[in-house]
Design an enzyme around this catalytic site. Sequence first.
Site, short mmCIF file in Angstrom:
data_model
loop_
_atom_site.label_atom_id
_atom_site.label_comp_id
_atom_site.label_asym_id
_atom_site.label_seq_id
_atom_site.Cartn_x
_atom_site.Cartn_y
_atom_site.Cartn_z
N TYR A 112 0.79 -1.22 0.00
CA TYR A 112 0.00 0.00 0.00
C TYR A 112 0.83 1.28 0.00
O TYR A 112 0.27 2.37 -0.10
CB TYR A 112 -0.95 0.01 1.21
CG TYR A 112 -1.88 -1.17 1.22
CD1 TYR A 112 -2.92 -1.26 0.31
CD2 TYR A 112 -1.72 -2.20 2.14
CE1 TYR A 112 -3.78 -2.35 0.31
CE2 TYR A 112 -2.57 -3.29 2.14
CZ TYR A 112 -3.59 -3.36 1.23
OH TYR A 112 -4.44 -4.43 1.22
N HIS A 116 -9.70 0.48 -5.42
CA HIS A 116 -8.78 -0.29 -4.58
C HIS A 116 -7.38 0.24 -4.82
O HIS A 116 -6.98 0.45 -5.98
CB HIS A 116 -8.83 -1.79 -4.92
CG HIS A 116 -10.14 -2.40 -4.59
ND1 HIS A 116 -10.46 -2.81 -3.32
CD2 HIS A 116 -11.23 -2.66 -5.36
CE1 HIS A 116 -11.69 -3.30 -3.32
NE2 HIS A 116 -12.17 -3.20 -4.55
#
EC number: 4.2.1.10
Length: 147
Positions: free
Chosen positions: A23, A100
């Site tokens: 991430y 996402h």
Amino acid sequence: MNNILVINGPNLNLLGKREPDIYGNITLENINQKIKLHFKNEDLKIDFFQSNEEGKIIDKIIESEKKYNAIVINPAAYSHYSIAILDAMRSINIPVVEVHLSNIYKREEYRKKSVTAEASLGVISGFGYYGYIMAIEFILNNLVRER
């Protein structure tokens, strides 16, 4: 003025600490700031909501129809199994775009299916925080400005 709600699901409040190899090091607050900065010259109000609780996300989706033109949602892990969030998304009459941060199709097998995508106009996956910007640009250029 157009109003867009950005909803972030479970564990996204841990961005910057959680799995930075997937991430990155950016925090959710930094992402929200980048989004606001990108759209500062638009006639647009963007509100942000994050919860780790499915019921709170459902409530926010359902009440959003009264106040917002569209939703950008990152349901996070709930995207893979939450029929309740899917049903809430189906129950409203404003567009929803799913985002996402990571490319869910390059992840574990159980992450490759998004049940909530069935109620989304489209899914943007794998472009990091820029996916939110892409989603809002799509909403503004194809949905809101046409009205």
